[in-house]
Design a protein around this motif. Structure first.
Motif, PDB file in Angstrom:
ATOM      1  N   TYR A   1      46.784  33.738 -20.031  1.00 50.20           N
ATOM      2  CA  TYR A   1      47.713  33.059 -21.062  1.00 50.20           C
ATOM      3  C   TYR A   1      49.108  33.738 -20.726  1.00 50.20           C
ATOM      4  CZ  TYR A   1      44.067  31.422 -24.066  1.00 50.20           C
ATOM      5  OH  TYR A   1      43.262  30.378 -24.475  1.00 50.20           O
ATOM      6  N   ARG A   2      50.189  32.710 -20.767  1.00 49.97           N
ATOM      7  CA  ARG A   2      51.434  33.002 -20.536  1.00 49.97           C
ATOM      8  C   ARG A   2      52.223  31.669 -20.991  1.00 49.97           C
ATOM      9  NH1 ARG A   2      56.681  33.420 -20.340  1.00 49.97           N
ATOM     10  NH2 ARG A   2      57.483  34.955 -18.621  1.00 49.97           N
ATOM     11  N   PRO A   3      52.452  32.094 -22.359  1.00 50.83           N
ATOM     12  CA  PRO A   3      53.201  31.188 -23.107  1.00 50.83           C
ATOM     13  C   PRO A   3      54.714  31.235 -22.836  1.00 50.83           C
ATOM     14  CG  PRO A   3      52.532  32.865 -24.618  1.00 50.83           C
ATOM     15  CD  PRO A   3      51.879  32.942 -23.232  1.00 50.83           C
ATOM     16  N   ALA A   4      55.436  30.122 -22.961  1.00 50.47           N
ATOM     17  CA  ALA A   4      56.812  29.980 -23.072  1.00 50.47           C
ATOM     18  C   ALA A   4      57.591  30.697 -24.131  1.00 50.47           C
ATOM     19  CB  ALA A   4      57.232  28.902 -22.401  1.00 50.47           C
ATOM     20  N   GLN A   5      58.909  30.807 -24.043  1.00 52.71           N
ATOM     21  CA  GLN A   5      59.746  31.059 -25.197  1.00 52.71           C
ATOM     22  C   GLN A   5      60.812  30.120 -25.004  1.00 52.71           C
ATOM     23  OE1 GLN A   5      61.155  34.997 -24.841  1.00 52.71           O
ATOM     24  NE2 GLN A   5      62.889  34.446 -23.466  1.00 52.71           N
ATOM     25  N   ILE A   6      61.693  30.396 -26.333  1.00 51.59           N
ATOM     26  CA  ILE A   6      62.927  29.463 -26.441  1.00 51.59           C
ATOM     27  C   ILE A   6      63.943  30.387 -26.528  1.00 51.59           C
ATOM     28  CG2 ILE A   6      64.452  28.030 -27.636  1.00 51.59           C
ATOM     29  CD1 ILE A   6      61.859  26.374 -28.528  1.00 51.59           C
TER      30      ILE A   6
END
Length: 390
Positions: free
Chosen positions: A369-374
């Motif tokens: 799991y490696r979600p992105a960010q803003i």
């Protein structure tokens, strides 16, 4: 190599990942509009009325209901693995008496991984016997860890588990030193069943994120316990009892509720991220509670809770804010004489079966799991020497 995501192409933001699917699963499903929950396609009401926690755990882990022979073998293995090593008990003796039982449980579950090493660098299909053994070990040992700490913090020796008692009855026995009445055993058993699984909640997601790094399963379950310990997740039933104690009488319920509504404050035990009607698990627990009160009488906690529910129906109920499982589970546990700070550990004793079912699904994924960010911070700033900073 580290993942250097620039985040420049990310434009959609959902706080708390609300409504964003993060996995595919065949373990459980919820219809929040009608208040329906099923495990592996079977209605939770059927399981609560006709199954046992042992059988439900098998269903969650293996995807099918067991045969009589399979259930007998599964139950025998659970009973055989209930005991914990003396070094784990010695470690628990060094915990401060003020330690919360959830902190103790998280620490001891993580420590189990040192005594039962799990293969590193998981790739491809894991050996079925290895996977099954770790599931058995964790489900069997969590009640022992909770009961042992509950007694040792008061200076009492832990009570060894008994192989002639069910999962629920044995936990009660290790906790109190007494065999439970049949109704008490049944209430605990149903409480375990209805808390065993609930789709993609915070603790289950924590399990998957940790497991996706190929951490050992004891570490993954320890991470889940840490997530469950938060008052917005498993700790909510403790808050409900604090609220009922603060209200004190049925007559005070309306004043309390109106004050909370006027101040736009959350009311413990009301509302759920998924359910827009009454939580079916709350309904099942109330049904059992009524059987208990037929024998030993209705107490003030229940009367206040029912008054809060009744008064909130015309205001919050119309908005889909209804009693959840925490609204009544604490009342049930208190009626059984269980200390308030053990409510969430009991949640963990049950939920470990669901966590492990999702953990088994994650084994086949192989993707971290490696979600992105803003990114919303500064860009292009220059370093200023320390003697030039004003």
């Amino acid at each position: 190599m580290a993942d250097h995501n620039t985040d420049n192409s990310i434009s959609c933001f959902s706080p708390g990942l609300a409504g964003i699917p993060v996995a595919e699963s065949a373990v459980s499903s919820v219809d929040g509009k009608i208040g329906y929950l099923e495990y592996r396609g079977i209605d939770i009401e059927q399981l609560a009325e006709r199954s046992s926690f042992e059988e439900t755990s098998y269903l969650l882990l293996h995807g099918v209901l067991p045969t009589a022979e399979q259930l007998s073998d599964f139950d025998a293995k659970l009973k055989h693995h209930r005991r914990i090593k003396f070094r784990i008990r010695d470690m628990m003796k060094s915990f401060p008496e003020s330690a919360h039982p959830m902190d103790s449980l998280q620490a001891t579950v993580a420590a189990l991984g040192m005594f039962y090493p799990f293969p590193k660098n998981i790739s491809g299909e894991m050996d079925k016997a290895t996977v099954d053994s770790v599931c058995i070990n964790l489900i069997a040992k969590l009640p022992t860890l909770v009961a042992a700490h509950a007694r040792m913090r008061h200076g009492d020796d832990p009570i060894p588990p008994r192989d002639d008692l069910s999962h629920a009855a044995n936990f009660y026995y290790m906790l109190t030193g007494e065999e439970p009445y049949h109704l008490t055993e049944r209430i605990l058993d149903v409480a375990f069943i209805v808390h065993a699984e609930h789709t993609m909640n915070a603790s289950t997601f924590s399990t998957l994120v940790t497991a996706s790094t190929h951490a050992d399963p004891y570490t993954s379950i320890s991470a889940a316990i840490g997530a469950l310990s938060g008052p917005l997740h498993g700790g909510a039933n403790e808050d409900v009892l604090d609220m009922l104690d603060e209200i004190g009488t049925v007559e005070n319920a309306e004043v309390y509720l109106n004050r909370k509504l006027a101040n736009k404050e959350k009311i413990s035990g009301l509302g759920h991220r998924v359910y827009k009607t009454r939580d079916p698990r709350a309904t099942l627990l109330v049904k059992l509670y009524k059987q208990l009160t037929d024998k030993i009488g209705v107490d003030i906690d229940y009367r206040i809770a029912r008054q809060i529910e009744k008064l909130s129906e015309s205001t919050l109920g119309a908005k889909g804010v209804c009693p959840n499982v925490d609204f009544y589970s604490g009342i049930v546990y208190r009626k059984l004489g269980i200390p308030t700070d053990l409510f969430t550990p009991i949640f963990a004793i049950a939920r470990v079966s669901g966590w492990l079912a999702h953990w088994k699904e994650q084994l086949g994924s192989g993707r971290i799991y490696r979600p992105a960010q803003i990114y919303v911070g500064k860009k292009g700033d220059s370093y200023i020497p320390i003697d030039e900073r004003g």
